[in-house]
Motif scaffolding. Structure first.
Motif, PDB file in Angstrom:
ATOM      1  N   PHE A  80       0.828  -1.209   0.000  1.00 56.24           N
ATOM      2  CA  PHE A  80       0.000   0.000   0.000  1.00 56.24           C
ATOM      3  C   PHE A  80       0.864   1.261   0.000  1.00 56.24           C
ATOM      4  CE2 PHE A  80      -3.310  -2.770   2.144  1.00 56.24           C
ATOM      5  CZ  PHE A  80      -4.049  -2.924   0.979  1.00 56.24           C
ATOM      6  N   ILE A  81       0.251   2.327  -0.513  1.00 55.76           N
ATOM      7  CA  ILE A  81       0.906   3.644  -0.580  1.00 55.76           C
ATOM      8  C   ILE A  81       0.070   4.595   0.275  1.00 55.76           C
ATOM      9  CG2 ILE A  81       1.633   5.509  -2.126  1.00 55.76           C
ATOM     10  CD1 ILE A  81       1.389   3.276  -4.427  1.00 55.76           C
ATOM     11  N   ASP A  82       0.631   5.065   1.365  1.00 55.93           N
ATOM     12  CA  ASP A  82      -0.063   6.018   2.247  1.00 55.93           C
ATOM     13  C   ASP A  82       0.407   7.409   1.839  1.00 55.93           C
ATOM     14  OD1 ASP A  82      -1.038   7.600   4.313  1.00 55.93           O
ATOM     15  OD2 ASP A  82      -0.575   6.139   5.887  1.00 55.93           O
ATOM     16  N   THR A  83      -0.486   8.200   1.254  1.00 52.67           N
ATOM     17  CA  THR A  83      -0.046   9.475   0.658  1.00 52.67           C
ATOM     18  C   THR A  83      -0.067  10.653   1.631  1.00 52.67           C
ATOM     19  OG1 THR A  83      -2.281   9.804  -0.181  1.00 52.67           O
ATOM     20  CG2 THR A  83      -0.649   8.881  -1.711  1.00 52.67           C
ATOM     21  N   HIS A  84      -0.416  10.399   2.892  1.00 56.91           N
ATOM     22  CA  HIS A  84      -0.346  11.514   3.852  1.00 56.91           C
ATOM     23  C   HIS A  84      -0.337  10.966   5.274  1.00 56.91           C
ATOM     24  CE1 HIS A  84      -0.775  15.530   5.457  1.00 56.91           C
ATOM     25  NE2 HIS A  84      -1.668  15.036   6.292  1.00 56.91           N
ATOM     26  N   VAL A  85       0.816  11.101   5.932  1.00 60.21           N
ATOM     27  CA  VAL A  85       0.943  10.570   7.292  1.00 60.21           C
ATOM     28  C   VAL A  85       2.084  11.311   7.983  1.00 60.21           C
ATOM     29  CG1 VAL A  85       2.386   8.644   6.433  1.00 60.21           C
ATOM     30  CG2 VAL A  85       1.225   8.416   8.635  1.00 60.21           C
ATOM     31  N   HIS A  86       1.956  11.481   9.313  1.00 58.33           N
ATOM     32  CA  HIS A  86       2.923  12.281  10.082  1.00 58.33           C
ATOM     33  C   HIS A  86       3.757  11.364  10.973  1.00 58.33           C
ATOM     34  CE1 HIS A  86       0.822  16.249   9.368  1.00 58.33           C
ATOM     35  NE2 HIS A  86      -0.149  15.415   9.072  1.00 58.33           N
ATOM     36  N   CYS A  87       5.040  11.274  10.687  1.00 54.80           N
ATOM     37  CA  CYS A  87       5.934  10.441  11.497  1.00 54.80           C
ATOM     38  C   CYS A  87       5.936  10.813  12.986  1.00 54.80           C
ATOM     39  CB  CYS A  87       7.343  10.517  10.916  1.00 54.80           C
ATOM     40  SG  CYS A  87       8.629   9.927  12.003  1.00 54.80           S
ATOM     41  N   PRO A  88       6.031  12.101  13.352  1.00 53.75           N
ATOM     42  CA  PRO A  88       6.189  12.412  14.787  1.00 53.75           C
ATOM     43  C   PRO A  88       4.890  12.309  15.585  1.00 53.75           C
ATOM     44  CG  PRO A  88       6.098  14.426  13.516  1.00 53.75           C
ATOM     45  CD  PRO A  88       6.087  13.298  12.517  1.00 53.75           C
ATOM     46  N   GLN A  89       3.806  11.926  14.921  1.00 52.32           N
ATOM     47  CA  GLN A  89       2.522  11.952  15.623  1.00 52.32           C
ATOM     48  C   GLN A  89       2.058  10.586  16.121  1.00 52.32           C
ATOM     49  OE1 GLN A  89      -0.406  14.137  13.326  1.00 52.32           O
ATOM     50  NE2 GLN A  89       0.952  15.890  13.058  1.00 52.32           N
ATOM     51  N   LEU A  90       2.935   9.573  16.030  1.00 51.95           N
ATOM     52  CA  LEU A  90       2.523   8.264  16.556  1.00 51.95           C
ATOM     53  C   LEU A  90       2.116   8.384  18.025  1.00 51.95           C
ATOM     54  CD1 LEU A  90       4.916   5.429  15.280  1.00 51.95           C
ATOM     55  CD2 LEU A  90       2.641   6.055  14.477  1.00 51.95           C
ATOM     56  N   GLU A  91       2.827   9.246  18.749  1.00 53.93           N
ATOM     57  CA  GLU A  91       2.574   9.333  20.195  1.00 53.93           C
ATOM     58  C   GLU A  91       1.311  10.098  20.553  1.00 53.93           C
ATOM     59  OE1 GLU A  91       6.002  10.916  22.098  1.00 53.93           O
ATOM     60  OE2 GLU A  91       7.153   9.088  21.740  1.00 53.93           O
ATOM     61  N   VAL A  92       0.744  10.844  19.588  1.00 55.91           N
ATOM     62  CA  VAL A  92      -0.490  11.570  19.924  1.00 55.91           C
ATOM     63  C   VAL A  92      -1.702  10.936  19.266  1.00 55.91           C
ATOM     64  CG1 VAL A  92       0.621  13.764  20.439  1.00 55.91           C
ATOM     65  CG2 VAL A  92      -0.133  13.316  18.096  1.00 55.91           C
ATOM     66  N   ILE A  93      -1.507   9.775  18.647  1.00 58.16           N
ATOM     67  CA  ILE A  93      -2.650   9.060  18.082  1.00 58.16           C
ATOM     68  C   ILE A  93      -3.664   8.828  19.212  1.00 58.16           C
ATOM     69  CG2 ILE A  93      -1.679   6.749  18.465  1.00 58.16           C
ATOM     70  CD1 ILE A  93      -2.713   5.958  15.685  1.00 58.16           C
ATOM     71  N   LEU A 353     -18.996   3.295  -1.798  1.00 54.84           N
ATOM     72  CA  LEU A 353     -17.614   3.132  -2.263  1.00 54.84           C
ATOM     73  C   LEU A 353     -17.351   1.652  -2.491  1.00 54.84           C
ATOM     74  CD1 LEU A 353     -14.682   4.435  -2.548  1.00 54.84           C
ATOM     75  CD2 LEU A 353     -14.374   3.777  -0.155  1.00 54.84           C
ATOM     76  N   THR A 354     -16.959   1.268  -3.687  1.00 54.05           N
ATOM     77  CA  THR A 354     -16.642  -0.150  -3.908  1.00 54.05           C
ATOM     78  C   THR A 354     -15.264  -0.472  -3.326  1.00 54.05           C
ATOM     79  OG1 THR A 354     -15.536   0.203  -6.031  1.00 54.05           O
ATOM     80  CG2 THR A 354     -17.937  -0.172  -6.092  1.00 54.05           C
ATOM     81  N   ALA A 355     -15.053  -1.749  -3.068  1.00 54.99           N
ATOM     82  CA  ALA A 355     -13.717  -2.193  -2.636  1.00 54.99           C
ATOM     83  C   ALA A 355     -12.706  -1.878  -3.732  1.00 54.99           C
ATOM     84  CB  ALA A 355     -13.723  -3.693  -2.344  1.00 54.99           C
ATOM     85  N   TRP A 356     -13.159  -1.891  -4.984  1.00 55.80           N
ATOM     86  CA  TRP A 356     -12.217  -1.649  -6.091  1.00 55.80           C
ATOM     87  C   TRP A 356     -11.704  -0.214  -6.073  1.00 55.80           C
ATOM     88  CZ3 TRP A 356     -11.525  -6.284  -6.230  1.00 55.80           C
ATOM     89  CH2 TRP A 356     -12.474  -7.255  -6.542  1.00 55.80           C
ATOM     90  N   THR A 357     -12.618   0.745  -5.935  1.00 54.78           N
ATOM     91  CA  THR A 357     -12.167   2.146  -5.913  1.00 54.78           C
ATOM     92  C   THR A 357     -11.262   2.394  -4.701  1.00 54.78           C
ATOM     93  OG1 THR A 357     -14.048   2.958  -7.181  1.00 54.78           O
ATOM     94  CG2 THR A 357     -12.963   4.552  -5.739  1.00 54.78           C
ATOM     95  N   ALA A 358     -11.612   1.792  -3.560  1.00 58.66           N
ATOM     96  CA  ALA A 358     -10.798   1.982  -2.350  1.00 58.66           C
ATOM     97  C   ALA A 358      -9.406   1.374  -2.525  1.00 58.66           C
ATOM     98  CB  ALA A 358     -11.507   1.342  -1.153  1.00 58.66           C
ATOM     99  N   LEU A 359      -9.359   0.137  -3.007  1.00 60.05           N
ATOM    100  CA  LEU A 359      -8.056  -0.538  -3.164  1.00 60.05           C
ATOM    101  C   LEU A 359      -7.205   0.136  -4.245  1.00 60.05           C
ATOM    102  CD1 LEU A 359      -8.839  -4.358  -3.010  1.00 60.05           C
ATOM    103  CD2 LEU A 359      -7.119  -3.147  -1.647  1.00 60.05           C
ATOM    104  N   HIS A 360      -7.860   0.553  -5.314  1.00 66.58           N
ATOM    105  CA  HIS A 360      -7.132   1.231  -6.386  1.00 66.58           C
ATOM    106  C   HIS A 360      -6.494   2.512  -5.856  1.00 66.58           C
ATOM    107  CE1 HIS A 360      -6.958   4.062  -9.859  1.00 66.58           C
ATOM    108  NE2 HIS A 360      -6.410   3.021 -10.447  1.00 66.58           N
ATOM    109  N   ALA A 361      -7.244   3.253  -5.020  1.00 68.63           N
ATOM    110  CA  ALA A 361      -6.724   4.523  -4.496  1.00 68.63           C
ATOM    111  C   ALA A 361      -5.494   4.309  -3.619  1.00 68.63           C
ATOM    112  CB  ALA A 361      -7.812   5.239  -3.699  1.00 68.63           C
ATOM    113  N   ALA A 362      -5.400   3.136  -3.004  1.00 70.44           N
ATOM    114  CA  ALA A 362      -4.263   2.853  -2.108  1.00 70.44           C
ATOM    115  C   ALA A 362      -3.113   2.168  -2.827  1.00 70.44           C
ATOM    116  CB  ALA A 362      -4.733   1.981  -0.946  1.00 70.44           C
ATOM    117  N   THR A 363      -3.294   1.885  -4.135  1.00 77.94           N
ATOM    118  CA  THR A 363      -2.241   1.176  -4.877  1.00 77.94           C
ATOM    119  C   THR A 363      -1.949   1.901  -6.198  1.00 77.94           C
ATOM    120  OG1 THR A 363      -3.907  -0.377  -5.783  1.00 77.94           O
ATOM    121  CG2 THR A 363      -2.734  -1.065  -3.783  1.00 77.94           C
TER     122      THR A 363
END
Ligand code: GUN
Ligand code: ZN
Length: 435
Positions: A80-93, A353-363
């Motif tokens: 999977f490709i995560d197109t927006h995520v913050h490394c330093p924020q694991l601790e404030v999840i 939302l189909t599983a196809w559109t969701a999976l396609h967006a992540a790949t």
């Protein structure tokens, strides 16, 4: 899992073959279509991997010269490709009780301040990337902090794992606490140095990283735009139109701009390599502009629900939409968990939302929107062997559901809705096992 543990995984044969149920896309599935021709599903097939690349895809078992990894009866997807995520924020999840602007002040900025310490930045980068891999995410577009060392640490940790990673030091020269502000001249020097050292090295790429319009002066936005103009191969990442109070604040700070998005347009920040997180409160004019510029919106459903930000109009988007966790605003790095949240967001809008559109967006969708479609996001010959093996079902509830699924979409949708990182059986990056 620590990187020390992972080193044992990198003892990988040069040529190996993986057996399983292969699923990827040859094009973008149409919205709402349950049986699109864009889905490529090869039940019980083999992928041949040599020197980190896919070199074959076939029904027959390969000859004995190939080391075999038999995952018959398991699902094989591109990483999977995560197109927006913050490394330093694991601790404030999972921090309680606030919307975006309060959440930034109360939880996020204090956590990011700790990354001024190089040791903290390095340890944070390693834990973060290992957590991505353990969730089945092999590529990401990542926010570190304002500190140059936090970007260096991410680049170095990604290179050690062979990951495709896009990041860049965060730009913030106002409306942020002491210890989290830069200035235009120093920020420009830091960006240029990081670009020289990391952009285009192996699988690394630099993103000019404007946190969001309120935390950059017009002079800093202009500097960021000049960097993009000087090198069209650079990415740009930022947040836009996430929360209504934020949108109102931007209108007060930039009265000359037609809209929040227009602040970025005026600075020259909207282009094909721009990744815009959220995009909930955009008007029709903004939505056309994003399409015209060839930019993408990183849809962050878990974050949008958790922070109460709003319901993104995916069905009406004529631009590229990718999927992102936005941890720590989002409450999970798992993209399947985000797919289910995306389904629920659309359900609240009266859409499906189909599983196809969701999976396609992540790949494949994310890969193409990033200009990386030849390398990642699929299981085609010539692409990097960034791939994950998943259990179709784990535990009595999912197993019971899987047992009665008939059509392919029904089965994949149930997987998407019920799977998380516990379903991940193996994760490979450029042919090396990393989780
Ligand atoms: N807008 C500006 N910074 C942030 C952040 O760290 N997270 C989210 N979700 N939105 C933002
Ligand atoms: Zn974010």
């Amino acid at each position: 899992m620590s990187f020390t543990n992972q080193e044992k995984f990198s003892d990988q044969p040069r040529r190996w073959a993986l057996r399983g149920d292969l699923l990827d896309f040859t094009a973008a599935p149409a919205w709402g279509e349950i049986e699109p021709s864009a889905v490529r599903f090869d039940r019980d097939h083999w992928l041949l991997v040599e020197d980190g690349r896919i070199v074959g895809r076939q029904a027959e078992a390969p000859d004995a010269s190939w080391v075999r990894k038999d995952h018959a009866g398991q699902l094989v997807l591109p990483g999977f490709i995560d197109t927006h995520v913050h490394c330093p924020q694991l601790e404030v999840i999972a921090s309680y009780g606030t919307e975006l602007l309060d959440w930034l002040e109360r939880y996020t900025f204090p956590a990011e301040a700790a990354f001024a310490d190089p040791a903290r930045s390095r340890a944070g980068a390693e834990v973060f990337l290992d957590a991505l891999l353990a969730s089945g995410t092999t590529s990401a577009v990542v926010f570190p902090t304002v500190h140059k060392v936090s970007a260096e640490a991410l680049f170095e940790a990604a290179a050690a794992r062979g990951m495709r990673l896009v990041t860049g030091k965060v730009l913030m020269d106002r409306h942020a606490p002491d210890g989290l502000r830069d200035d235009v001249a120093q920020a420009e020097r830091d960006c240029i140095d990081l670009i020289d050292r990391f952009h285009g090295q192996g699988r690394l790429a630099y993103a000019v990283t404007v946190r969001f319009a309120p935390t950059s002066t017009p002079a800093q936005l202009a500097m960021a735009g000049a960097l993009c103009r000087a090198d069209a191969s650079l990415y740009m990442q930022t947040h836009v139109a996430e929360n209504r109070a934020e949108v109102d604040w931007v209108a007060r700070l930039f009265p000359e701009a037609r809209s929040y998005l227009d602040v970025y347009e005026r600075a020259g920040l909207l282009h094909e390599r721009a990744v815009l997180a959220h995009g909930i409160w955009l008007d029709a004019h903004d939505r056309i502009l994003i399409a015209d510029r060839g930019a993408q919106v990183a849809h962050c459903p878990s974050s949008n629900l958790f922070l109460g930000s709003g319901l993104f109009d995916w069905a009406g988007a004529a631009f590229n939409v990718s999927l992102a966790s936005d941890v720590g605003g989002g409450t999970t790095l798992s993209l399947p968990r985000n797919m289910l949240d995306a389904y629920k967001v659309q359900a609240l809008r009266g859409e499906r939302l189909t599983a196809w559109t969701a999976l396609h967006a992540a790949t494949r969708g994310a890969a193409e929107a990033l200009g990386l479609g030849d390398e990642i996001g699929g299981l085609s010959v010539g692409q990097a062997a960034d791939l994950c093996v998943w259990d179709w079902a784990r535990g009595p509830v999912a197993e019971a559901r899987d047992a009665v699924a008939k059509a392919l979409h029904e089965r994949v949708f149930a997987w998407m809705a019920l799977a998380d990182e516990r379903n991940l059986a193996a994760c490979y990056v450029a042919g090396h096992r990393r989780a």
